[in-house]
Design an enzyme around this catalytic site. Structure first.
Site, PDB file in Angstrom:
ATOM      1  N   HIS A   9      40.322 -17.558  66.911  1.00  0.00           N
ATOM      2  CA  HIS A   9      40.480 -16.592  68.009  1.00  0.00           C
ATOM      3  C   HIS A   9      39.885 -15.226  67.656  1.00  0.00           C
ATOM      4  CE1 HIS A   9      43.631 -14.443  65.811  1.00  0.00           C
ATOM      5  NE2 HIS A   9      44.112 -15.639  65.482  1.00  0.00           N
ATOM      6  N   GLU A  82      49.191 -21.775  65.242  1.00  0.00           N
ATOM      7  CA  GLU A  82      49.114 -21.310  63.856  1.00  0.00           C
ATOM      8  C   GLU A  82      50.315 -21.827  63.056  1.00  0.00           C
ATOM      9  OE1 GLU A  82      47.612 -20.768  61.361  1.00  0.00           O
ATOM     10  OE2 GLU A  82      46.904 -18.684  61.328  1.00  0.00           O
TER      11      GLU A  82
END
Length: 203
Positions: A9, A82
């Site tokens: 990201h 994550e």
């Protein structure tokens, strides 16, 4: 030849503040949005069939910006989140050095041995991430797939796809909005590109 495109990201608010994010749902900065658009422009030259993303905002927003550039919808999957960092989430690196020196040192030097209460291990992270990757690959044979996720998650995916031991995790680094590519050749899976950010260079 099937390709898996792996993208971290763009810059998030906590990346900028040097805080541990884990599974906290943090937004992109304005710079992060610009970074994602630059990568989207670059990827127009690639034949990407499908886009998948972590469901956390910083990854999904990155994927959506890229998807708008490529005219592709984004499929959200929780398995690409994550690593869960437990009590470390929201803390600065400086704070960890002061309060969790031993555990932080293990994470930096031997992350495959990291085992903190309330947090995931790398083995747990890789298991859930690879279950997702393999499912996506099985459901989309011979398709080029873009996955937008997070630094730790993507590193375990790269190692998993290449059948490399997780103990080499800390030999890899992935910058914000970096691009890595794994090719599925007849004889092997090959790391074609790693941590490339040429799209961020000023024109």
């Amino acid at each position: 030849m099937q390709k898996i495109y792996l993208v971290r990201h763009g810059q998030s608010e906590w990346n900028y503040q040097r805080k541990v994010q884990g599974q906290q749902d943090i937004l992109l900065t304005e710079l992060g949005k610009i970074q994602a658009k630059k990568l989207g422009s670059r990827l127009k030259n690639e034949e990407i069939d499908l886009i998948y993303s972590s469901d956390l905002k910083r990854a999904y927003e990155t994927a959506t910006i890229i998807g708008n550039e490529l005219d592709k919808k984004v499929n959200k999957l929780e398995c690409f989140r994550e690593i869960a960092f437990g009590k470390w989430e929201g803390k600065t690196i400086e704070y960890l050095n002061e309060t969790s020196e031993k555990e932080h040192d293990i994470w930096l030097r031997q992350p495959h041995k990291f085992n903190m209460e309330g947090a995931e291990t790398l083995y747990q992270l890789q298991k859930r991430a690879m279950l997702g990757v393999n499912k996506v690959i099985d459901e989309n044979p011979n398709k080029n797939i873009l996955i937008v996720s997070h630094g730790a998650t993507l590193k375990t995916i790269i190692l998993g796809l290449l059948d490399i031991d997780i103990k080499y995790y800390n030999k890899l680094t992935l910058g914000n909005v970096s691009l890595s590519i794994v090719e599925f050749r007849d004889y092997n899976r090959v790391l074609k590109l790693l941590n490339d950010t040429n799209h961020l260079r000023e024109e």
